[in-house]
Design an enzyme around this catalytic site. Structure first.
Site, PDB file in Angstrom:
ATOM      1  CG  ASN A  30       2.302   5.304  11.861  1.00 37.70           C
ATOM      2  OD1 ASN A  30       3.452   4.986  11.582  1.00 37.70           O
ATOM      3  ND2 ASN A  30       1.285   5.004  11.082  1.00 37.70           N
ATOM      4  CG  PHE A  83      -3.848   3.591   1.821  1.00 33.59           C
ATOM      5  CD1 PHE A  83      -4.873   3.755   0.906  1.00 33.59           C
ATOM      6  CD2 PHE A  83      -3.679   2.342   2.398  1.00 33.59           C
ATOM      7  CE1 PHE A  83      -5.715   2.713   0.568  1.00 33.59           C
ATOM      8  CE2 PHE A  83      -4.509   1.293   2.066  1.00 33.59           C
ATOM      9  CZ  PHE A  83      -5.534   1.466   1.151  1.00 33.59           C
ATOM     10  CG  ASN A  94      -0.349   0.701   2.420  1.00 29.50           C
ATOM     11  OD1 ASN A  94      -0.377   1.926   2.529  1.00 29.50           O
ATOM     12  ND2 ASN A  94       0.219  -0.091   3.334  1.00 29.50           N
ATOM     13  CG  PHE A 148      -0.685   9.217   7.443  1.00 31.16           C
ATOM     14  CD1 PHE A 148      -0.634   7.867   7.714  1.00 31.16           C
ATOM     15  CD2 PHE A 148       0.214  10.041   8.109  1.00 31.16           C
ATOM     16  CE1 PHE A 148       0.269   7.336   8.633  1.00 31.16           C
ATOM     17  CE2 PHE A 148       1.121   9.524   9.039  1.00 31.16           C
ATOM     18  CZ  PHE A 148       1.146   8.159   9.294  1.00 31.16           C
ATOM     19  CG  ASN A 177       3.003   4.314   2.057  1.00 28.22           C
ATOM     20  OD1 ASN A 177       3.818   3.939   1.231  1.00 28.22           O
ATOM     21  ND2 ASN A 177       2.256   3.478   2.754  1.00 28.22           N
ATOM     22  CB  THR A 178       3.894  10.523   5.050  1.00 27.58           C
ATOM     23  OG1 THR A 178       2.516  10.140   5.016  1.00 27.58           O
ATOM     24  CG2 THR A 178       3.997  12.026   5.225  1.00 27.58           C
ATOM     25  CE  LYS A 236       2.356  -0.436  12.927  1.00 26.16           C
ATOM     26  NZ  LYS A 236       0.960  -0.536  12.419  1.00 26.16           N
ATOM     27  CG  ASN A 261       4.190   0.947   9.701  1.00 26.53           C
ATOM     28  OD1 ASN A 261       3.516   0.464   8.791  1.00 26.53           O
ATOM     29  ND2 ASN A 261       3.913   2.117  10.246  1.00 26.53           N
ATOM     30  CB  SER A 268       3.566   5.460   7.511  1.00 23.43           C
ATOM     31  OG  SER A 268       3.117   5.409   6.164  1.00 23.43           O
TER      32      SER A 268
END
Length: 352
Positions: free
Chosen positions: A169, A112, A110, A114, A174-175, A210, A239, A172
């Site tokens: 978090n 995404f 993924n 956020f 994805n940011t 996390k 993660n 991640s």
């Protein structure tokens, strides 16, 4: 898994993954999914950072980002739930498509970014949930924020009265540059702000951190040092990963975070290392690649006090939570443990 659930999964896999995910949440909200109710017992009842869990199998963040299906999920056999990630303001996330099934690998990718409705409506839904199992919120930061570290504290301040625990978090992938906040100095400052916000709540709650599975040994040592000094209550390992080692599926080259079965060994090794580095003094939630009771038991024996699942439900259905809890009960009984806490860390050395 029942025949009805098998047929439902087969139908869901006819749709693109994000559409199927939305349909699954709609089915839960409408009461169209059979739910087993609580799964518990003397061996499964777990104390986690002051939280009383009927069983140690939780739902990881990301499945119900906006807390829209809580009443149903609270009856789905889980011992606790985590919703979000929530950011101060609503944001769309990255462009679609941004979710891929890797069926051959029993995995998911993924990116995404956020996507969520923002903390205000999420907090409102959390406040309206029925009584039951503990529910936590994954704290995130807006992509365009001028002060991402402050965003985490802001979300906690807004929603803290409505939740049983919070997760920071910073892991991640994805940011852009979010993982930079895992550096020692940045992480210390960020957690100080979150703990200040937590201490300002009418009822302080546990805070978890996390982390990513892609940290080098020195980085992991820094995270453990900061975690122990910061006043947080526990860790979540891990993660998603940026690694693509050993994948076979057609979508394996997609950018984003990889979760599911290929993550199991990597995340479990990080978990065991963290358990050793923190000398077992901080509870750890194990997540990454769990698809069976045996997988969950391995995480617990590696040092986890509880576990979370998500990606495996894409292939095994929602009934997986109850199946894992009941399977754990049988494994604990087989090995002579009166309670899950007795098994925590008993197999850690094999991962080091």
């Amino acid at each position: 898994m029942s025949m009805i659930e098998k047929l439902g999964l087969k139908l869901m896999h006819q749709f693109d993954p994000e559409t199927a995910h939305g349909l699954a949440l709609s089915a839960l909200r409408m009461g169209a999914v059979p739910l087993p109710g609580p799964v518990t017992g003397a061996r499964l009842a777990t104390k986690l950072a002051g939280l009383d869990l009927p069983n140690p199998v939780g739902l990881a963040a990301g499945f119900d980002k906006n807390a829209v299906a809580l009443p149903a999920l609270m009856r789905a056999g889980f011992g606790f739930l985590e919703v979000g990630a929530a950011t101060p303001r609503a944001q769309e996330g990255n462009p679609r498509p941004r979710l891929w099934r890797l069926s051959e690998d029993r995995a998911v990718i993924n990116r995404f970014g956020f996507n969520n409705e923002g903390v205000e409506p999420i907090a409102t839904r959390l406040a309206a949930r029925p009584a039951g199992i503990p529910v936590g919120l994954n704290l995130g930061a807006n992509k365009d924020s001028a002060d991402r570290a402050a965003d985490f504290a802001q979300v906690l301040t807004h929603a803290g009265a409505q939740i049983d625990f919070a997760t920071v978090n910073v892991s991640s992938p994805n940011t852009e540059k979010l993982r930079d906040l895992q550096g020692k100095d940045a992480l210390s400052a960020l957690l100080a702000g979150v703990i200040t916000a937590r201490d300002g709540l009418t009822k302080p709650i546990p805070v978890f951190l996390k982390i990513a599975p892609d940290l080098a040994p020195a980085e992991l040592e820094d995270v453990a040092e900061v975690a122990r000094a910061s006043g947080i209550d526990g860790l979540i390992a891990t993660n998603t990963t940026l690694s693509r080692e050993g994948l076979k599926s057609a979508h394996s080259s997609q950018m984003g975070g990889l979760s599911g079965a290929p993550l199991f060994e990597k995340s479990t090794r990080i978990l065991a290392q963290l358990s050793k580095l923190t000398e077992g003094k901080l509870p750890i939630i194990g997540v990454g690649g769990i698809g069976s009771a045996e997988d969950a038991y391995e995480k617990i024996r590696a040092g986890a006090s509880a576990v979370q699942i998500y990606s495996a439900m894409v292939y095994h259905g929602l009934s997986l939570a109850g199946d894992i809890a009941r399977g754990l009960d049988a494994l604990l009984a087989r090995d002579g443990f009166a309670n899950l806490s007795e098994a925590v860390g008993t197999g850690r050395d094999r991962w080091l």
